[in-house]
Scaffold this motif. Sequence first.
Motif, PDB file in Angstrom:
ATOM      1  N   LEU A  21       0.851  -1.194   0.000  1.00  0.00           N
ATOM      2  CA  LEU A  21       0.000   0.000   0.000  1.00  0.00           C
ATOM      3  C   LEU A  21       0.885   1.241   0.000  1.00  0.00           C
ATOM      4  O   LEU A  21       2.011   1.211   0.489  1.00  0.00           O
ATOM      5  N   ASP A  22       0.351   2.333  -0.541  1.00  0.00           N
ATOM      6  CA  ASP A  22       1.093   3.603  -0.563  1.00  0.00           C
ATOM      7  C   ASP A  22       0.939   4.371   0.740  1.00  0.00           C
ATOM      8  O   ASP A  22       1.364   5.521   0.833  1.00  0.00           O
ATOM      9  N   TYR A  23       0.273   3.765   1.728  1.00  0.00           N
ATOM     10  CA  TYR A  23      -0.023   4.465   2.987  1.00  0.00           C
ATOM     11  C   TYR A  23      -0.089   3.445   4.117  1.00  0.00           C
ATOM     12  O   TYR A  23      -0.126   2.237   3.883  1.00  0.00           O
ATOM     13  N   GLU A  24      -0.109   3.968   5.357  1.00  0.00           N
ATOM     14  CA  GLU A  24      -0.204   3.102   6.540  1.00  0.00           C
ATOM     15  C   GLU A  24      -1.638   2.574   6.675  1.00  0.00           C
ATOM     16  O   GLU A  24      -2.577   3.200   6.180  1.00  0.00           O
ATOM     17  N   GLU A  29      -8.255   6.253   8.854  1.00  0.00           N
ATOM     18  CA  GLU A  29      -9.062   6.472  10.060  1.00  0.00           C
ATOM     19  C   GLU A  29      -9.644   7.874  10.025  1.00  0.00           C
ATOM     20  O   GLU A  29      -8.980   8.784   9.528  1.00  0.00           O
ATOM     21  N   PRO A  30     -10.819   8.118  10.566  1.00  0.00           N
ATOM     22  CA  PRO A  30     -11.711   7.156  11.240  1.00  0.00           C
ATOM     23  C   PRO A  30     -12.691   6.481  10.271  1.00  0.00           C
ATOM     24  O   PRO A  30     -13.557   5.749  10.712  1.00  0.00           O
ATOM     25  N   TYR A  31     -12.520   6.714   8.994  1.00  0.00           N
ATOM     26  CA  TYR A  31     -13.533   6.242   8.032  1.00  0.00           C
ATOM     27  C   TYR A  31     -13.399   4.751   7.754  1.00  0.00           C
ATOM     28  O   TYR A  31     -14.379   4.038   7.658  1.00  0.00           O
ATOM     29  N   ILE A  32     -12.159   4.314   7.580  1.00  0.00           N
ATOM     30  CA  ILE A  32     -11.884   2.878   7.494  1.00  0.00           C
ATOM     31  C   ILE A  32     -10.780   2.596   8.510  1.00  0.00           C
ATOM     32  O   ILE A  32      -9.705   3.205   8.455  1.00  0.00           O
ATOM     33  N   LYS A  98      -7.637   7.590  -0.084  1.00  0.00           N
ATOM     34  CA  LYS A  98      -6.816   8.595   0.579  1.00  0.00           C
ATOM     35  C   LYS A  98      -7.777   9.538   1.285  1.00  0.00           C
ATOM     36  O   LYS A  98      -8.801   9.913   0.703  1.00  0.00           O
ATOM     37  N   VAL A  99      -7.478   9.907   2.538  1.00  0.00           N
ATOM     38  CA  VAL A  99      -8.352  10.883   3.191  1.00  0.00           C
ATOM     39  C   VAL A  99      -8.260  12.166   2.374  1.00  0.00           C
ATOM     40  O   VAL A  99      -7.169  12.672   2.120  1.00  0.00           O
ATOM     41  N   ASN A 100      -9.400  12.647   1.930  1.00  0.00           N
ATOM     42  CA  ASN A 100      -9.382  13.767   0.993  1.00  0.00           C
ATOM     43  C   ASN A 100      -9.824  15.064   1.656  1.00  0.00           C
ATOM     44  O   ASN A 100     -10.523  15.069   2.655  1.00  0.00           O
ATOM     45  N   ASN A 101      -9.393  16.172   1.096  1.00  0.00           N
ATOM     46  CA  ASN A 101      -9.979  17.439   1.510  1.00  0.00           C
ATOM     47  C   ASN A 101     -10.678  18.100   0.328  1.00  0.00           C
ATOM     48  O   ASN A 101     -11.184  19.198   0.430  1.00  0.00           O
ATOM     49  N   ASN A 102     -10.700  17.372  -0.788  1.00  0.00           N
ATOM     50  CA  ASN A 102     -11.533  17.803  -1.906  1.00  0.00           C
ATOM     51  C   ASN A 102     -12.645  16.782  -2.080  1.00  0.00           C
ATOM     52  O   ASN A 102     -12.398  15.635  -2.420  1.00  0.00           O
ATOM     53  N   GLU A 103     -13.859  17.196  -1.768  1.00  0.00           N
ATOM     54  CA  GLU A 103     -14.959  16.236  -1.713  1.00  0.00           C
ATOM     55  C   GLU A 103     -15.427  15.791  -3.087  1.00  0.00           C
ATOM     56  O   GLU A 103     -16.262  14.908  -3.204  1.00  0.00           O
ATOM     57  N   VAL A 202     -12.067   9.021  -0.915  1.00  0.00           N
ATOM     58  CA  VAL A 202     -11.855   8.838  -2.352  1.00  0.00           C
ATOM     59  C   VAL A 202     -10.712   9.741  -2.799  1.00  0.00           C
ATOM     60  O   VAL A 202     -10.744  10.958  -2.583  1.00  0.00           O
ATOM     61  N   ASN A 203      -9.711   9.156  -3.380  1.00  0.00           N
ATOM     62  CA  ASN A 203      -8.585   9.916  -3.929  1.00  0.00           C
ATOM     63  C   ASN A 203      -8.973  10.377  -5.340  1.00  0.00           C
ATOM     64  O   ASN A 203      -8.718   9.693  -6.328  1.00  0.00           O
ATOM     65  N   TRP A 204      -9.605  11.548  -5.398  1.00  0.00           N
ATOM     66  CA  TRP A 204     -10.151  12.006  -6.680  1.00  0.00           C
ATOM     67  C   TRP A 204      -9.063  12.269  -7.715  1.00  0.00           C
ATOM     68  O   TRP A 204      -9.317  12.162  -8.919  1.00  0.00           O
ATOM     69  N   THR A 205      -7.870  12.590  -7.251  1.00  0.00           N
ATOM     70  CA  THR A 205      -6.771  12.803  -8.201  1.00  0.00           C
ATOM     71  C   THR A 205      -6.500  11.516  -8.977  1.00  0.00           C
ATOM     72  O   THR A 205      -6.304  11.528 -10.197  1.00  0.00           O
TER      73      THR A 205
END
Length: 216
Positions: A21-24, A29-32, A98-103, A202-205
């Motif tokens: 995975l590209d992340y830990e 968290e807290p979503y998954i 990816k935890v996103n800040n662009n919805e 969702v990693n929209w990028t």
Amino acid sequence: MKKIEILPEFRLDFPYNLPALDYEYAALEPYIDARTMEIHHTKHHQAYVDNLNKALGEDALISKPLLHLFNNAEKLTPAIRNNGGGHYNHSFFWKLLKVNNNEKPDGELLNHIMRTFGSFDEFKDEFAKSAAGRFGSGWAWLSLDDENKLFISSTPNQDNPLMSTAEKRGYPILGLDVWEHAYYLHYQNRRPDYVKAFWNVVNWTEVENRYKAIIK
Ligand code: MN
């Protein structure tokens, strides 16, 4: 399915391996939750990889890229179809998270979604309905078809829209695992809550990159 060969994962080849995975595990968290991610990756996905390699064994299919096998899904043994789909679907899914800040996505993809579904919220509603309505285990998808039209669908088990057996075939750009193993520890039977939380990771990028590669 004209464009299967341009998909970046076209070269997924035997023997298959569990991708890192590209992340830990705790990154979503807290979503998954971390425990779900760890079990999902190290146990479930690993089992698809191991069982796929075992099922292919000495089979002549061994020399064909996985995506070619999906083009002939009705001819595959259940073990190759289920574990091949499982390996592909999960490899794809991890990249989208990816935890996103662009919805929402922007630019061309957002416009395309709004043209197709009326608004971004209507798109989310339809996707959520597809995910919630899948009886038993399976996946919900947003895909492009060969005419570059967007559509939402769901598939049972570890099938996906690339498979020749799909009700409607296309190239997935977004997918959601709705097997209980993907959410049960944290959400128990509340699949709709898990689907709602999914929009935060969702990693929209990544989705946009895939959209641009396929629509060309
Ligand atoms: Mn899964």
